[in-house]
Design a protein around this motif. Structure first.
Motif, PDB file in Angstrom:
ATOM      1  N   GLN A 246     -26.547  -1.699   6.120  1.00 45.96           N
ATOM      2  CA  GLN A 246     -27.354  -1.836   7.344  1.00 45.96           C
ATOM      3  C   GLN A 246     -27.960  -3.226   7.516  1.00 45.96           C
ATOM      4  N   ASN A 247     -27.935  -4.007   6.455  1.00 40.64           N
ATOM      5  CA  ASN A 247     -28.558  -5.334   6.493  1.00 40.64           C
ATOM      6  C   ASN A 247     -28.117  -6.059   5.229  1.00 40.64           C
ATOM      7  N   ILE A 248     -28.016  -7.371   5.282  1.00 39.27           N
ATOM      8  CA  ILE A 248     -27.816  -8.162   4.056  1.00 39.27           C
ATOM      9  C   ILE A 248     -28.698  -9.394   4.162  1.00 39.27           C
ATOM     10  N   TYR A 249     -28.907 -10.045   3.033  1.00 44.80           N
ATOM     11  CA  TYR A 249     -29.616 -11.328   3.056  1.00 44.80           C
ATOM     12  C   TYR A 249     -28.571 -12.443   3.123  1.00 44.80           C
ATOM     13  N   PHE A 250     -28.981 -13.605   3.649  1.00 40.55           N
ATOM     14  CA  PHE A 250     -27.967 -14.635   3.908  1.00 40.55           C
ATOM     15  C   PHE A 250     -27.689 -15.565   2.736  1.00 40.55           C
TER      16      PHE A 250
ATOM     17  N   GLY B 220     -28.563  -8.226  12.587  1.00 41.62           N
ATOM     18  CA  GLY B 220     -29.309  -8.496  13.810  1.00 41.62           C
ATOM     19  C   GLY B 220     -29.664  -7.244  14.590  1.00 41.62           C
ATOM     20  N   HIS B 221     -29.720  -6.086  13.923  1.00 40.67           N
ATOM     21  CA  HIS B 221     -30.162  -4.876  14.631  1.00 40.67           C
ATOM     22  C   HIS B 221     -31.556  -5.128  15.203  1.00 40.67           C
ATOM     23  N   SER B 222     -31.820  -4.542  16.369  1.00 44.59           N
ATOM     24  CA  SER B 222     -33.111  -4.836  17.025  1.00 44.59           C
ATOM     25  C   SER B 222     -34.300  -4.371  16.186  1.00 44.59           C
ATOM     26  N   GLU B 223     -34.102  -3.335  15.354  1.00 42.72           N
ATOM     27  CA  GLU B 223     -35.223  -2.923  14.490  1.00 42.72           C
ATOM     28  C   GLU B 223     -35.525  -4.018  13.471  1.00 42.72           C
TER      29      GLU B 223
ATOM     30  N   ARG C 276     -34.932  -7.218  14.020  1.00 45.16           N
ATOM     31  CA  ARG C 276     -35.502  -8.346  14.774  1.00 45.16           C
ATOM     32  C   ARG C 276     -36.965  -8.060  15.111  1.00 45.16           C
ATOM     33  N   GLN C 277     -37.243  -6.817  15.565  1.00 44.08           N
ATOM     34  CA  GLN C 277     -38.591  -6.533  16.072  1.00 44.08           C
ATOM     35  C   GLN C 277     -39.588  -6.213  14.960  1.00 44.08           C
ATOM     36  N   LEU C 278     -39.162  -5.446  13.966  1.00 47.06           N
ATOM     37  CA  LEU C 278     -40.113  -5.001  12.928  1.00 47.06           C
ATOM     38  C   LEU C 278     -40.185  -5.967  11.755  1.00 47.06           C
ATOM     39  N   PHE C 279     -39.126  -6.741  11.544  1.00 47.11           N
ATOM     40  CA  PHE C 279     -39.096  -7.633  10.378  1.00 47.11           C
ATOM     41  C   PHE C 279     -38.926  -9.098  10.783  1.00 47.11           C
ATOM     42  N   ASN C 280     -39.164  -9.351  12.067  1.00 47.80           N
ATOM     43  CA  ASN C 280     -39.202 -10.732  12.581  1.00 47.80           C
ATOM     44  C   ASN C 280     -37.943 -11.546  12.314  1.00 47.80           C
ATOM     45  N   GLU C 281     -36.800 -10.916  12.328  1.00 48.07           N
ATOM     46  CA  GLU C 281     -35.572 -11.695  12.147  1.00 48.07           C
ATOM     47  C   GLU C 281     -35.295 -12.515  13.395  1.00 48.07           C
TER      48      GLU C 281
ATOM     49  N   ASP D 201     -31.775 -16.621  11.647  1.00 46.72           N
ATOM     50  CA  ASP D 201     -31.532 -15.775  10.459  1.00 46.72           C
ATOM     51  C   ASP D 201     -30.234 -14.997  10.640  1.00 46.72           C
ATOM     52  N   VAL D 202     -30.076 -14.438  11.837  1.00 46.32           N
ATOM     53  CA  VAL D 202     -28.907 -13.608  12.107  1.00 46.32           C
ATOM     54  C   VAL D 202     -27.631 -14.454  11.995  1.00 46.32           C
ATOM     55  N   ALA D 203     -27.685 -15.687  12.493  1.00 45.39           N
ATOM     56  CA  ALA D 203     -26.518 -16.582  12.402  1.00 45.39           C
ATOM     57  C   ALA D 203     -26.118 -16.770  10.935  1.00 45.39           C
ATOM     58  N   ARG D 204     -27.109 -16.950  10.080  1.00 42.89           N
ATOM     59  CA  ARG D 204     -26.808 -17.160   8.652  1.00 42.89           C
ATOM     60  C   ARG D 204     -26.257 -15.876   8.020  1.00 42.89           C
ATOM     61  N   LYS D 205     -26.736 -14.738   8.495  1.00 38.44           N
ATOM     62  CA  LYS D 205     -26.236 -13.457   7.962  1.00 38.44           C
ATOM     63  C   LYS D 205     -24.776 -13.221   8.386  1.00 38.44           C
ATOM     64  N   VAL D 206     -24.474 -13.551   9.627  1.00 35.99           N
ATOM     65  CA  VAL D 206     -23.096 -13.402  10.103  1.00 35.99           C
ATOM     66  C   VAL D 206     -22.178 -14.269   9.235  1.00 35.99           C
TER      67      VAL D 206
END
Ligand code: PGA
Length: 254
Positions: A65-69, A94-97, A99-104, A108-113
């Motif tokens: 559901q998520n990874i670190y970059f 980059g799920h909206s949760e 982005r919104q709850l954990f300030n991504e 950050d999302v670009a680096r995760k992709v």
């Protein structure tokens, strides 16, 4: 026409034992459609290894559901793409949760992709507008801005290895799913932006999903859209009946 992709995001739900059971029920029911539809389940990280053991035939894919970059190091509590790649084919980023709850941020999302692609994981990149932005006619701009930054570390040939999910934030977990015209229009925006950034071949290769309060009875209206390649399902993916029914619609080519 390529096979539809149906991904279930289980979020922070289910024990490890229940995750395993649900994975097995999904696989048992959908395996007969394996040549017609690609199915992914994304359990919580704590259940990832067990679910991947349950699904070792590979007919149902596993996502994180998520990874670190960053690939490794002193990042307490995080899991890298390098670590996850042993167990998963996909990662939601980059799920909206997040982005919104954990300030991504988009950065950050670009680096995760980019981290996913380094580890041969297909990122499912989520984009979408808030209800306020929709009401102010900003949907196109928001999607463009998100993509411009989130895809900035990529080259054209990466586009066939990523999935973009249009997930309007006001539709997630609210029961208010977007109407199919708005989804077709958002998918068109995504295609145009990818074309502007990477060219026509790249925009033809990128797969686009819709997500936001999808249920078995609403799935068909999205699956029949020309520019929608599948669905990202949250709440309804926790019910094997609902999720399997969605997979069956996708297998029927509806
Ligand atoms: P939902 O969630 O189907 O429960 O709205 C979708 C998602 O968060 O990906």
């Amino acid at each position: 026409m390529s096979n539809k992709l149906i991904a279930g995001n289980w979020k922070m739900n289910l024990s490890v034992a229940d995750s395993r059971k649900l994975a097995k029920r999904v696989e048992d029911a959908t395996t007969k459609h394996a040549d017609k539809v690609e199915v992914v389940v994304a359990p919580s990280t704590i259940a990832l290894t067990e679910v991947s053991k349950e699904l070792k035939s590979g007919k149902t894919k596993v996502g994180v559901q998520n990874i670190y970059f960053v690939d490794e190091g002193a990042y307490t509590g995080e899991v890298s793409a390098v670590q996850a790649q042993e167990f998963v084919d996909y990662a939601i980023v980059g799920h909206s949760e997040r982005r919104q709850l954990f300030n991504e941020s988009n950065e950050d999302v670009a680096r995760k992709v980019a981290a996913c692609l380094r580890s041969d994981i297909t990122p499912i990149l989520c984009v979408g507008e808030t209800g306020y932005e929709r009401d102010h006619g900003e949907t196109t701009q928001v999607i463009n801005d998100q993509l411009a930054t989130c895809l900035t570390m990529l080259v054209a040939s990466d586009m066939e290895h990523i999935v973009i999910a249009y997930e309007p934030i006001w539709a997630i977990g609210t029961g208010k799913n977007a109407d199919s015209k708005a989804v077709a229009s958002a998918a068109d925006t995504i295609q145009k932006t990818v074309k502007e950034m990477f060219g026509e071949k790249a925009s033809d290769g990128v797969r686009i999903l819709y997500g936001g309060s999808v249920k078995a009875d609403t799935a068909k209206s999205y699956l029949s859209l020309d520019n929608i390649d599948g669905l990202l399902v949250g709440g309804a993916s926790l019910s094997d009946h609902e999720f399997v029914a969605i997979v069956e619609h996708a297998a029927d080519g509806e």
